[in-house]
Design an enzyme around this catalytic site. Structure first.
Site, PDB file in Angstrom:
ATOM      1  N   LYS A   1       0.829  -1.208   0.000  1.00 14.94           N
ATOM      2  CA  LYS A   1       0.000   0.000   0.000  1.00 14.94           C
ATOM      3  C   LYS A   1       0.862   1.256   0.000  1.00 14.94           C
ATOM      4  CE  LYS A   1      -1.664   3.447   2.533  1.00 14.94           C
ATOM      5  NZ  LYS A   1      -1.284   4.128   3.767  1.00 14.94           N
TER       6      LYS A   1
ATOM      7  N   ASP B   1      -6.188   0.741   0.758  1.00 15.25           N
ATOM      8  CA  ASP B   1      -6.196   0.897   2.208  1.00 15.25           C
ATOM      9  C   ASP B   1      -7.569   0.481   2.717  1.00 15.25           C
ATOM     10  OD1 ASP B   1      -7.822   2.877   1.304  1.00 15.25           O
ATOM     11  OD2 ASP B   1      -7.106   4.378   2.709  1.00 15.25           O
TER      12      ASP B   1
END
Length: 220
Positions: free
Chosen positions: A125, A143
DNA sequence: ATCCCGAGGG
DNA sequence: CCCTCTGGAT
């Protein structure tokens, strides 16, 4: 046009509407270069952007470069970042990130996914945030918001962020991956939040399976 | 009590 | 796969 009935069709329609709603799609983590965004994103784990932005001015002032971070005193660093949570892990990761960038990458933040994820505290991420925001490379950072909205909007049933990323990548053109993710995050914060989604004012309500179903606005 | 731009370790 | 790490806001 009729309402899209497939995940791919919904993704296209959602992307079009979000582009109108959030034209700029800017990263809300305060930063002025790749190093600063990398540090800020490491701090953003399980923490709001607003909170991260409260500590980064002091962080960047005291540790303006990867080398400065590499040589940081852990206790002093922890004091600065404490309010972002997980502060012992994050301090260790920030110092480790600084050392690795200095030693292995000549103090330059790398662009490649395979390099970025070798840095302490940097997972997929975080790597995707960097790639899309500061390097202008294709990258969709999945996320908690992107995952939640993707499931509510019926784009996927996957829980694993890597699988969600792969599914979304198939629906959106690579140059738009970054902005699409950013827009999902913005919508997730302003309208489709985890606890009490504001379905009544949501511009995606008419194509959202979560609100179209009689079971109302529940996740999953 | 739940959630926030997760990642590392067992 | 699971667990742990943490403070602040709601």
């Amino acid at each position: 046009m009729g309402k899209p009935r497939t995940p791919a069709g919904r993704a296209k329609e959602i992307a079009t509407r979000l582009e109108v709603l959030y034209p700029k799609a800017e990263c809300e983590l305060t930063h002025s270069n790749a190093y600063e965004l990398l540090a800020a994103t490491i701090l953003s784990a399980q923490c709001t952007d607003v909170r991260v932005n409260m500590v980064t001015p002091a962080l960047f002032a005291k540790y303006p470069t990867p080398l400065a971070l590499a040589e940081a005193n852990p206790t002093e660093l922890e004091t600065i970042i404490r309010s972002t949570g997980f502060y012992q892990n994050k301090a260790k990761n920030l110092i480790g990130m600084g050392r690795n960038v200095v030693d292995r990458f000549a103090s330059v933040i790398p662009h490649e996914m395979e390099d970025l994820v070798t840095l302490p505290g940097v997972g997929r991420k975080t790597a995707n945030v960097l790639r899309s925001v500061v390097f202008d490379l294709p990258g969709l950072a999945v996320d908690t918001h992107v995952g939640r909205l993707s499931r509510r909007l019926g784009l996927t049933t996957e829980e694993d962020p890597v699988k969600v990323e792969r599914v979304l990548n198939g629906f959106i053109d690579p140059p738009e991956w970054g902005r699409f993710g950013l827009r999902l995050i913005l919508h997730g914060r302003r309208v489709c939040d985890a606890k009490k989604p504001k379905c009544g004012i949501c511009e995606l309500e008419d194509i959202c399976p979560a609100t179209l179903m009689p079971s109302k606005s529940k996740e999953k």
